[in-house]
Design an enzyme around this catalytic site. Structure first.
Site, mmCIF file in Angstrom:
data_model
loop_
_atom_site.group_PDB
_atom_site.id
_atom_site.type_symbol
_atom_site.label_atom_id
_atom_site.label_comp_id
_atom_site.label_asym_id
_atom_site.label_seq_id
_atom_site.Cartn_x
_atom_site.Cartn_y
_atom_site.Cartn_z
ATOM 1 N N ASP A 184 6.308 -10.028 -6.840
ATOM 2 C CA ASP A 184 6.811 -9.209 -5.889
ATOM 3 C C ASP A 184 8.400 -9.466 -5.582
ATOM 4 O O ASP A 184 8.603 -10.435 -4.919
ATOM 5 C CB ASP A 184 5.915 -9.243 -4.749
ATOM 6 C CG ASP A 184 6.289 -8.419 -3.653
ATOM 7 O OD1 ASP A 184 7.377 -7.810 -3.972
ATOM 8 O OD2 ASP A 184 5.554 -7.934 -2.594
ATOM 9 N N TYR A 225 3.063 -10.845 1.631
ATOM 10 C CA TYR A 225 2.917 -9.624 2.140
ATOM 11 C C TYR A 225 1.469 -9.298 2.414
ATOM 12 O O TYR A 225 0.495 -9.507 1.845
ATOM 13 C CB TYR A 225 3.117 -8.402 1.134
ATOM 14 C CG TYR A 225 2.979 -6.953 1.691
ATOM 15 C CD1 TYR A 225 3.878 -6.667 2.679
ATOM 16 C CD2 TYR A 225 2.006 -6.140 1.448
ATOM 17 C CE1 TYR A 225 3.916 -5.175 3.258
ATOM 18 C CE2 TYR A 225 1.928 -4.999 1.990
ATOM 19 C CZ TYR A 225 2.961 -4.394 2.759
ATOM 20 O OH TYR A 225 2.604 -3.302 3.415
ATOM 21 N N ARG A 269 -0.323 13.964 -14.229
ATOM 22 C CA ARG A 269 -0.749 12.922 -13.434
ATOM 23 C C ARG A 269 -0.009 11.602 -14.241
ATOM 24 O O ARG A 269 0.196 10.571 -13.322
ATOM 25 C CB ARG A 269 -2.376 12.765 -13.534
ATOM 26 C CG ARG A 269 -2.542 11.665 -12.382
ATOM 27 C CD ARG A 269 -4.188 12.068 -12.121
ATOM 28 N NE ARG A 269 -5.065 11.569 -13.321
ATOM 29 C CZ ARG A 269 -6.045 12.164 -13.929
ATOM 30 N NH1 ARG A 269 -6.111 13.464 -13.519
ATOM 31 N NH2 ARG A 269 -6.528 11.689 -14.865
ATOM 32 N N LYS A 317 10.989 0.322 -0.358
ATOM 33 C CA LYS A 317 12.027 -0.421 0.931
ATOM 34 C C LYS A 317 13.427 -0.380 0.275
ATOM 35 O O LYS A 317 13.908 0.675 0.535
ATOM 36 C CB LYS A 317 11.615 -2.085 0.811
ATOM 37 C CG LYS A 317 9.926 -2.066 1.100
ATOM 38 C CD LYS A 317 9.690 -1.862 2.435
ATOM 39 C CE LYS A 317 8.084 -1.811 2.639
ATOM 40 N NZ LYS A 317 7.197 -2.914 2.321
HETATM 41 C C1 LIG Z 1 6.067 -3.252 1.861
HETATM 42 C C2 LIG Z 1 5.720 -4.231 0.834
HETATM 43 C C3 LIG Z 1 4.896 -4.072 -0.136
HETATM 44 C C4 LIG Z 1 3.691 -2.818 0.196
HETATM 45 O O1 LIG Z 1 4.424 -1.618 -0.320
HETATM 46 P P1 LIG Z 1 4.247 -0.271 0.231
HETATM 47 O O2 LIG Z 1 5.255 0.646 -0.459
HETATM 48 O O3 LIG Z 1 4.046 -0.396 1.741
HETATM 49 O O4 LIG Z 1 2.926 -0.160 -0.376
HETATM 50 C C5 LIG Z 1 4.489 -5.251 -0.847
HETATM 51 N N1 LIG Z 1 5.307 -6.279 -1.032
HETATM 52 C C6 LIG Z 1 6.392 -6.349 -0.171
HETATM 53 C C7 LIG Z 1 7.289 -7.602 -0.187
HETATM 54 C C8 LIG Z 1 6.774 -5.462 0.766
HETATM 55 O O5 LIG Z 1 7.497 -5.503 1.797
#
Ligand SMILES: *Cc1c(COP(=O)(O)O)cnc(C)c1O
Length: 389
Positions: free
Chosen positions: A175, A102, A50, A200
């Site tokens: 982020d 987001y 884990r 992404k």
């Molecule tokens: C997609 C995204 C998230 C969330 O990520 P997941 O992998 O889908 O949980 C957070 N911040 C941004 C800018 C994103 O594009």
């Protein structure tokens, strides 16, 4: 040459140069074991899958290096990474986050996180005065920013936010999913934590769900976040971690190409008669362009949005008419994606109805422009790329 002399792109291409010691394989093996043998004295390097999956090691080490941090942790998703940061705080703690961000995380912050006792203030992060006013020295524990911010790609000044947050005794988390470590290094600008939706650009092939955090400093605050991952089991699987590392090897050439194509599309769409506005940090008249020039090196990312002159229904019609662009959510893959965000986010969304979000992939940029141009000009749907029958 010392290890630290090799540039980030070289380190990424060779995934830090690891070779399997048993087989000399240049790609790592995938261990599926959920447990690991202990010595008779119950000592062990690894105890349980884990939080001690060997598949995490290389991806976390490479990310730590690319972001210039002290440690990294992979998570099951970007949302798992982000929510673990907030859940490691205590009830009553005050946090500040952007109004435009987001949307799933914004919904979670204003919903569950608030119900569970976090004191959440959403502000316009591009306005330092708003930030100064929202900070409560001694009570604000965390400032969360997203730059470029979804889906207007607004730019937040990381260095300025770090100074203000630290003066108030708060930590700064960024982020950086859209900027990627190729264009921005938030930790070097003073941030304490960097978060990525590794689903992404880091993975880059639209074939996994994963997230990551990188910290500037290890210590009690970081341990609490990693403990959150362990107790919630917010972990990525072995195969996903392997695919993430595979994707990161080509991160630099991929995102540089995507940013170059996005910049060209932004320039050409800015003078398109059906387009009211192009939102892209690389355009000289974009608000925040000067800050972007300071904190983004070598490009402005592969994401842009356009606002369609004829309004909401026309924007939806454009997304319905494209052939090469794929109508889908997400971003950062090799295939270009188009999305009418207001339709996806629903009636509470602050996103303008005439906005289309574009994630630029690796197709020929002329093809991408022609397809959009035809759709914007009211032409019939162009042919999708169809597999041979
Ligand atoms: C997609 C995204 C998230 C969330 O990520 P997941 O992998 O889908 O949980 C957070 N911040 C941004 C800018 C994103 O594009």
């Amino acid at each position: 040459m010392q290890d630290q002399d090799w540039r980030a792109e070289s380190l990424a291409a060779q995934a830090l140069g690891w070779v399997d010691t048993v087989t000399q394989a240049v790609a790592p093996p995938i261990h599926m074991s959920s447990t690991f043998l202990r010595t008779p004295e119950y000592g062990s390097e690894r105890a349980y899958i884990r939080d001690q999956n060997p598949a995490f090691d290389q991806a976390e080490a490479l990310l730590t290096k690319l972001e210039g941090g002290a440690a990294a942790a992979l998570f099951a998703s970007g949302m798992a990474a982000a929510t673990s940061v907030f859940m490691a705080l205590k009830p009553g703690d005050h946090v500040i986050a952007p109004q435009m961000m987001y949307w799933s995380l914004r919904n979670w912050l204003t919903g569950y996180a608030s119900e569970w006792g976090l004191d959440v203030t959403l502000i316009d992060m591009t306005d330092p005065v708003a930030m100064q006013a929202a900070l409560r020295p001694g009570r604000t524990r965390l400032v969360w920013i997203e730059t470029p911010g979804n889906p207007l790609w607004s730019i937040t000044d990381i260095a300025a936010c770090a100074i203000l947050a630290h003066q108030a005794g708060a930590r700064l988390a960024v982020d950086s999913t859209v900027a990627t470590p190729v264009f921005t290094q938030p930790l070097a600008l003073g941030a304490d934590l960097v978060m990525h939706s590794a689903t992404k650009y880091l993975n880059g092939h639209s074939d996994i769900c994963a997230g990551a955090l990188v910290t500037a400093q290890t210590g009690a605050a970081w341990d609490r976040i990693v403990e959150m991952r362990y107790t919630l089991g917010a972990i990525v699987g072995s195969v996903e971690a392997w695919l993430l590392l595979r994707g990161m090897r080509s991160l630099f050439p991929r995102v540089r190409q995507q940013a170059a194509s996005a910049a060209e599309l932004a320039r050409r769409l800015a003078v398109h008669p059906a387009v009211a506005d192009v939102l892209y940090p690389g355009l000289p008249d974009f608000p925040g362009h000067d800050i972007a020039c300071r904190q983004m090196q070598g490009g402005f990312g592969g994401m842009l949005s356009i606002r369609v002159k004829a309004g909401t229904e026309a924007a939806k019609a454009v997304a319905a008419r494209v052939g090469l662009w794929q109508r889908a959510t997400s971003l950062g893959g090799t295939e270009s994606l188009i999305e009418h965000r207001a339709s996806i986010e629903g009636p509470t969304s602050p996103v303008p109805g005439d906005l289309l979000r574009l994630s630029v992939g690796l197709e020929d940029v002329g093809d991408l422009y022609d397809d959009l141009d035809r759709a914007l000009s009211g032409g019939n749907a162009t042919a999708r790329i169809l597999p041979p029958r």
